[in-house]
Design a protein around this motif. Structure first.
Motif, PDB file in Angstrom:
ATOM      1  N   ARG A 139       0.863  -1.182   0.000  1.00 56.03           N
ATOM      2  CA  ARG A 139       0.000   0.000   0.000  1.00 56.03           C
ATOM      3  C   ARG A 139       0.901   1.234   0.000  1.00 56.03           C
ATOM      4  NH1 ARG A 139      -1.189  -3.065   4.261  1.00 56.03           N
ATOM      5  NH2 ARG A 139      -0.424  -1.444   5.678  1.00 56.03           N
ATOM      6  N   PRO A 140       0.346   2.402  -0.275  1.00 55.74           N
ATOM      7  CA  PRO A 140       1.185   3.612  -0.252  1.00 55.74           C
ATOM      8  C   PRO A 140       1.938   3.818   1.064  1.00 55.74           C
ATOM      9  CG  PRO A 140      -0.860   4.091  -1.372  1.00 55.74           C
ATOM     10  CD  PRO A 140      -1.005   2.696  -0.802  1.00 55.74           C
ATOM     11  N   ASP A 141       1.364   3.409   2.188  1.00 55.00           N
ATOM     12  CA  ASP A 141       2.062   3.587   3.469  1.00 55.00           C
ATOM     13  C   ASP A 141       3.104   2.514   3.746  1.00 55.00           C
ATOM     14  OD1 ASP A 141      -0.109   1.767   3.818  1.00 55.00           O
ATOM     15  OD2 ASP A 141       0.009   2.030   5.987  1.00 55.00           O
ATOM     16  N   THR A 142       3.157   1.462   2.910  1.00 56.29           N
ATOM     17  CA  THR A 142       4.153   0.401   3.114  1.00 56.29           C
ATOM     18  C   THR A 142       5.079   0.235   1.910  1.00 56.29           C
ATOM     19  OG1 THR A 142       2.730  -1.361   2.247  1.00 56.29           O
ATOM     20  CG2 THR A 142       2.572  -0.885   4.614  1.00 56.29           C
ATOM     21  N   ALA A 143       5.008   1.166   0.966  1.00 59.21           N
ATOM     22  CA  ALA A 143       5.841   1.072  -0.243  1.00 59.21           C
ATOM     23  C   ALA A 143       6.489   2.429  -0.502  1.00 59.21           C
ATOM     24  CB  ALA A 143       4.991   0.638  -1.435  1.00 59.21           C
ATOM     25  N   TRP A 144       7.801   2.504  -0.347  1.00 62.21           N
ATOM     26  CA  TRP A 144       8.537   3.753  -0.519  1.00 62.21           C
ATOM     27  C   TRP A 144      10.013   3.468  -0.714  1.00 62.21           C
ATOM     28  CZ3 TRP A 144      11.820   3.215   3.435  1.00 62.21           C
ATOM     29  CH2 TRP A 144      11.356   2.624   4.614  1.00 62.21           C
ATOM     30  N   VAL A 145      10.721   4.514  -1.102  1.00 63.83           N
ATOM     31  CA  VAL A 145      12.171   4.445  -1.321  1.00 63.83           C
ATOM     32  C   VAL A 145      12.798   5.629  -0.600  1.00 63.83           C
ATOM     33  CG1 VAL A 145      14.008   4.593  -3.055  1.00 63.83           C
ATOM     34  CG2 VAL A 145      11.906   3.348  -3.571  1.00 63.83           C
ATOM     35  N   THR A 146      13.909   5.392   0.094  1.00 62.32           N
ATOM     36  CA  THR A 146      14.688   6.501   0.635  1.00 62.32           C
ATOM     37  C   THR A 146      16.098   6.408   0.077  1.00 62.32           C
ATOM     38  OG1 THR A 146      15.327   5.312   2.640  1.00 62.32           O
ATOM     39  CG2 THR A 146      13.386   6.726   2.781  1.00 62.32           C
ATOM     40  N   VAL A 147      16.663   7.598  -0.150  1.00 65.87           N
ATOM     41  CA  VAL A 147      18.020   7.700  -0.690  1.00 65.87           C
ATOM     42  C   VAL A 147      18.795   8.684   0.163  1.00 65.87           C
ATOM     43  CG1 VAL A 147      19.433   8.367  -2.676  1.00 65.87           C
ATOM     44  CG2 VAL A 147      17.199   7.293  -3.042  1.00 65.87           C
ATOM     45  N   ASP A 148      19.905   8.252   0.714  1.00 65.82           N
ATOM     46  CA  ASP A 148      20.924   9.118   1.312  1.00 65.82           C
ATOM     47  C   ASP A 148      22.237   8.381   1.080  1.00 65.82           C
ATOM     48  OD1 ASP A 148      20.667   7.156   3.297  1.00 65.82           O
ATOM     49  OD2 ASP A 148      19.858   8.517   4.782  1.00 65.82           O
ATOM     50  N   ASP A 149      22.976   8.032   2.103  1.00 68.35           N
ATOM     51  CA  ASP A 149      24.175   7.214   1.910  1.00 68.35           C
ATOM     52  C   ASP A 149      23.815   5.764   1.601  1.00 68.35           C
ATOM     53  OD1 ASP A 149      25.860   9.345   2.345  1.00 68.35           O
ATOM     54  OD2 ASP A 149      26.008   8.967   4.493  1.00 68.35           O
ATOM     55  N   THR A 150      22.547   5.438   1.821  1.00 66.11           N
ATOM     56  CA  THR A 150      22.025   4.093   1.596  1.00 66.11           C
ATOM     57  C   THR A 150      20.745   4.192   0.789  1.00 66.11           C
ATOM     58  OG1 THR A 150      22.915   3.392   3.732  1.00 66.11           O
ATOM     59  CG2 THR A 150      21.231   1.994   2.782  1.00 66.11           C
ATOM     60  N   LEU A 151      20.547   3.243  -0.107  1.00 65.68           N
ATOM     61  CA  LEU A 151      19.281   3.100  -0.812  1.00 65.68           C
ATOM     62  C   LEU A 151      18.462   2.071  -0.047  1.00 65.68           C
ATOM     63  CD1 LEU A 151      17.426   3.402  -3.407  1.00 65.68           C
ATOM     64  CD2 LEU A 151      18.607   1.348  -4.220  1.00 65.68           C
ATOM     65  N   VAL A 152      17.249   2.444   0.346  1.00 67.04           N
ATOM     66  CA  VAL A 152      16.338   1.510   1.002  1.00 67.04           C
ATOM     67  C   VAL A 152      15.048   1.489   0.197  1.00 67.04           C
ATOM     68  CG1 VAL A 152      15.018   0.974   3.095  1.00 67.04           C
ATOM     69  CG2 VAL A 152      17.302   1.998   3.284  1.00 67.04           C
ATOM     70  N   VAL A 153      14.633   0.295  -0.214  1.00 67.30           N
ATOM     71  CA  VAL A 153      13.375   0.114  -0.926  1.00 67.30           C
ATOM     72  C   VAL A 153      12.490  -0.757  -0.039  1.00 67.30           C
ATOM     73  CG1 VAL A 153      12.228  -0.771  -2.995  1.00 67.30           C
ATOM     74  CG2 VAL A 153      14.541   0.193  -3.167  1.00 67.30           C
ATOM     75  N   ARG A 154      11.335  -0.239   0.307  1.00 65.18           N
ATOM     76  CA  ARG A 154      10.342  -1.042   1.037  1.00 65.18           C
ATOM     77  C   ARG A 154       9.165  -1.231   0.114  1.00 65.18           C
ATOM     78  NH1 ARG A 154       6.722  -0.260   6.351  1.00 65.18           N
ATOM     79  NH2 ARG A 154       5.783  -2.322   6.203  1.00 65.18           N
ATOM     80  N   TYR A 155       8.749  -2.474  -0.022  1.00 67.55           N
ATOM     81  CA  TYR A 155       7.652  -2.829  -0.920  1.00 67.55           C
ATOM     82  C   TYR A 155       6.778  -3.829  -0.163  1.00 67.55           C
ATOM     83  CZ  TYR A 155       5.455  -4.292  -5.328  1.00 67.55           C
ATOM     84  OH  TYR A 155       4.575  -4.565  -6.339  1.00 67.55           O
ATOM     85  N   GLY A 156       5.925  -3.291   0.691  1.00 66.50           N
ATOM     86  CA  GLY A 156       5.123  -4.168   1.546  1.00 66.50           C
ATOM     87  C   GLY A 156       6.042  -4.968   2.444  1.00 66.50           C
ATOM     88  N   PRO A 157       5.939  -6.293   2.435  1.00 69.26           N
ATOM     89  CA  PRO A 157       6.795  -7.108   3.302  1.00 69.26           C
ATOM     90  C   PRO A 157       8.236  -7.273   2.803  1.00 69.26           C
ATOM     91  CG  PRO A 157       5.285  -8.517   2.071  1.00 69.26           C
ATOM     92  CD  PRO A 157       4.906  -7.087   1.759  1.00 69.26           C
ATOM     93  N   TRP A 158       8.522  -6.825   1.590  1.00 70.54           N
ATOM     94  CA  TRP A 158       9.863  -6.961   1.025  1.00 70.54           C
ATOM     95  C   TRP A 158      10.693  -5.709   1.269  1.00 70.54           C
ATOM     96  CZ3 TRP A 158       5.469  -8.657  -1.428  1.00 70.54           C
ATOM     97  CH2 TRP A 158       5.401 -10.034  -1.635  1.00 70.54           C
ATOM     98  N   ARG A 159      11.992  -5.930   1.465  1.00 71.06           N
ATOM     99  CA  ARG A 159      12.939  -4.817   1.636  1.00 71.06           C
ATOM    100  C   ARG A 159      14.211  -5.114   0.865  1.00 71.06           C
ATOM    101  NH1 ARG A 159      12.186  -1.361   6.537  1.00 71.06           N
ATOM    102  NH2 ARG A 159      10.214  -2.045   7.374  1.00 71.06           N
TER     103      ARG A 159
END
Length: 129
Positions: free
Chosen positions: A27-47
């Motif tokens: 869902r929109p609240d469980t799927a996002w990407v952050t970028v700084d010194d690390t790339l983090v992708v959250r896609y529901g239960p997957w990371r």
């Protein structure tokens, strides 16, 4: 010395994908990407997480066929990973060293991930600077 300011990107959800994806926790609240010194992708239960130094390139891709982009997918040809929420556009991110992301543990690694983000050009710019 500090790294770049963190940037957060949401996934772009096609209206027809919202309900089926929500059934598996995407869902929109469980799927996002952050970028700084690390790339983090959250896609529901997957990371998926990797240091930014492991990224060798990012490019805008798409449009896609719905059966190739809805939900999590792994390419049988090259083990590339896709986290999709729309057919419109996305970003393919390539890694120097393959990273885990689909299966638990570290035995299955992916050389790239394609994500259907709400600001593909902004994410490409953030990763290629």
């Amino acid at each position: 010395m500090t790294g770049p300011a963190p940037r957060r990107f949401g996934f772009a959800f096609a209206s027809s994908f919202r309900r089926p994806l929500s059934l598996v926790g995407i869902r929109p609240d469980t799927a996002w990407v952050t970028v700084d010194d690390t790339l983090v992708v959250r896609y529901g239960p997957w990371r998926l997480q990797t240091p930014r130094a492991n990224i060798v390139g990012a490019e805008r891709t798409g449009p896609y066929r719905w059966w190739r982009v809805m939900g999590p997918h792994m390419s049988m040809a090259d083990r590339g990973l896709s986290f999709g929420t729309t057919t419109a556009a996305g970003v393919c991110i390539r890694f120097r060293e393959p990273v885990p992301g689909l299966a638990p543990g570290r035995w299955l690694r992916h050389p790239a991930v394609t994500i259907t983000i709400d600001d593909p050009d902004g994410l490409v710019a953030a990763l290629n600077t």
